[in-house]
Design a protein around this motif. Structure first.
Motif, PDB file in Angstrom:
ATOM      1  N   GLU A 100       0.601  -1.722   0.159  1.00 23.42           N
ATOM      2  CA  GLU A 100      -0.131   0.000   0.249  1.00 23.42           C
ATOM      3  C   GLU A 100       0.676   1.165   0.043  1.00 23.42           C
ATOM      4  O   GLU A 100       0.221   2.124   0.021  1.00 23.42           O
ATOM      5  N   TRP A 158       0.773   4.151  -3.091  1.00 19.00           N
ATOM      6  CA  TRP A 158      -0.123   4.686  -3.442  1.00 19.00           C
ATOM      7  C   TRP A 158       0.528   6.422  -3.101  1.00 19.00           C
ATOM      8  O   TRP A 158      -0.584   7.436  -2.921  1.00 19.00           O
ATOM      9  N   VAL A 190      -5.308   7.427  -7.626  1.00 16.44           N
ATOM     10  CA  VAL A 190      -6.333   5.969  -7.636  1.00 16.44           C
ATOM     11  C   VAL A 190      -7.493   6.303  -8.800  1.00 16.44           C
ATOM     12  O   VAL A 190      -8.388   5.882  -8.882  1.00 16.44           O
ATOM     13  N   SER A 220      -7.060  -9.062  -1.654  1.00 18.14           N
ATOM     14  CA  SER A 220      -7.236  -8.096  -1.659  1.00 18.14           C
ATOM     15  C   SER A 220      -6.502  -6.688  -2.663  1.00 18.14           C
ATOM     16  O   SER A 220      -7.376  -5.698  -3.112  1.00 18.14           O
ATOM     17  N   GLN A 221      -5.689  -6.937  -3.571  1.00 17.43           N
ATOM     18  CA  GLN A 221      -4.546  -6.361  -3.889  1.00 17.43           C
ATOM     19  C   GLN A 221      -5.270  -6.055  -5.865  1.00 17.43           C
ATOM     20  O   GLN A 221      -5.346  -6.216  -6.146  1.00 17.43           O
ATOM     21  N   LYS A 255      -8.308  -7.255  -5.837  1.00 18.77           N
ATOM     22  CA  LYS A 255      -9.415  -6.191  -5.864  1.00 18.77           C
ATOM     23  C   LYS A 255      -8.998  -5.080  -6.434  1.00 18.77           C
ATOM     24  O   LYS A 255     -10.196  -4.590  -7.493  1.00 18.77           O
ATOM     25  N   ARG A 256      -8.440  -4.253  -5.775  1.00 20.55           N
ATOM     26  CA  ARG A 256      -8.052  -3.359  -5.932  1.00 20.55           C
ATOM     27  C   ARG A 256      -7.572  -2.374  -7.505  1.00 20.55           C
ATOM     28  O   ARG A 256      -7.490  -2.031  -8.307  1.00 20.55           O
TER      29      ARG A 256
END
Length: 313
Positions: free
Chosen positions: A88, A91, A96, A234-235, A237-238
């Protein structure tokens, strides 16, 4: 390849044949990217589709086994590699949000003080390239090895003529790097960052290889053949969220409205998309619309989700 637990009974073979035949009989719309001279040499009538289902089935039609320069589609792979590396913290150096402007805009970058709006516009992909250059001695070959692993195809390689053509005409990308360097958001020699970027954009793949490489984003981050975890849930999904909202330059909203699948386009005429839990699909047709996306590619994906009646929405 891992088996799907979905009850998907769609006849993809006949669906793709119908889509291909329908679109092939329509007049060509758009023009191949001529600002990269090597891309302008490609036969514009070529058209291929490959769909890789979670069950292991592969469906090809047209020029699905012809190699082409994937261009900006590689930004998905470079982002995935950087995301695995940085987590994370990635970012902190880019956003995004959809850009709402041209993919190579200098004005937006100046306004936002060197922080790219998202990783799929050129400025964002250049920051990702800078991150990879900071970490590996031969970052472009590390990225190439990653793409080969995802596609399970060791023969995938750079097109050095395309890379040289991009380097010769990549003045705006050079300007983006220098502008971000002035804001402190490029840490390496701009020449090294540009060399990385031009080479990875030149990577050549077939529709089938590209669809195979995208299956990881339909499988929750797991490699479809080895079962290895390439990205966390999670990654993944993002990554899919970014493809949905930012994957098609400033046509991303229209694409979502018409197609409804996470995906990414490239000015080589390729489009790759995923239906999580079901399939990945790649389409190639060189002529681009006014927004820089493959005209036939977008049309084919719109017909795919319309005829099957299923998208992520």
């Amino acid at each position: 390849m891992q088996k799907s637990h979905s009850t998907d009974h769609t006849d993809y073979r006949n669906t793709l044949d119908r889509i291909f035949n329908d679109i092939s009989h329509q007049p060509l719309q758009g023009h191949a990217a001529d600002y990269i001279p090597e891309l302008a040499k490609v036969n514009p009538s070529q058209f291929g589709i490959s769909l890789c289902h979670s069950s292991g089935e592969v469906y090809n039609v047209g020029d699905a086994q012809t190699k082409f320069s994937i261009q900006s589609i590689v930004k998905v792979f470079s982002l995935a590699l950087a995301y695995r590396l940085k987590g994370e913290a990635l970012w902190q150096r880019l956003g995004v949000e959809p850009s709402g402007g041209a993919f190579n805009s200098l004005a937006l970058l100046e306004f936002e003080q060197g922080i790219p709006r998202n990783p799929f516009i050129n400025a964002g992909a250049l920051v990702i390239a800078d991150i990879l250059v900071s970490h590996w001695v031969n970052p472009k070959y590390t990225l190439l090895a990653f793409v080969r692993q995802l596609a399970n195809t060791p023969s995938i390689d750079f097109n050095l003529s395309v890379a040289a053509s991009e380097a010769m005409h990549g003045h705006r990308n050079a300007a983006l790097v220098q502008l971000m360097k002035s804001f402190g958001n490029i840490h390496n020699d701009p020449r090294d960052v540009l060399d990385m970027y031009f080479h990875i954009c030149s990577i050549e793949m077939t529709c089938q290889e590209l669809a195979q490489a995208f299956l990881v984003f339909a499988h929750g981050g797991q490699h479809p053949i080895t079962g290895e975890t390439m990205l966390s849930l999670s990654q993944t999904k993002r990554m899919n969220a970014l493809m949905q909202t930012c994957g098609f330059y400033d046509e991303s909203g229209d694409y979502s409205f018409r197609v409804g699948l996470p995906g990414k386009s490239g000015v080589g005429g390729g489009v790759a998309a995923v239906h999580p839990g079901h399939y990945s699909v790649a389409v190639w047709s060189p002529p681009l619309n006014a927004k820089g996306n493959s005209a036939r590619g977008i049309a084919a994906l719109e017909q795919l989700t319309t005829q099957t009646g299923v998208s992520i929405f």
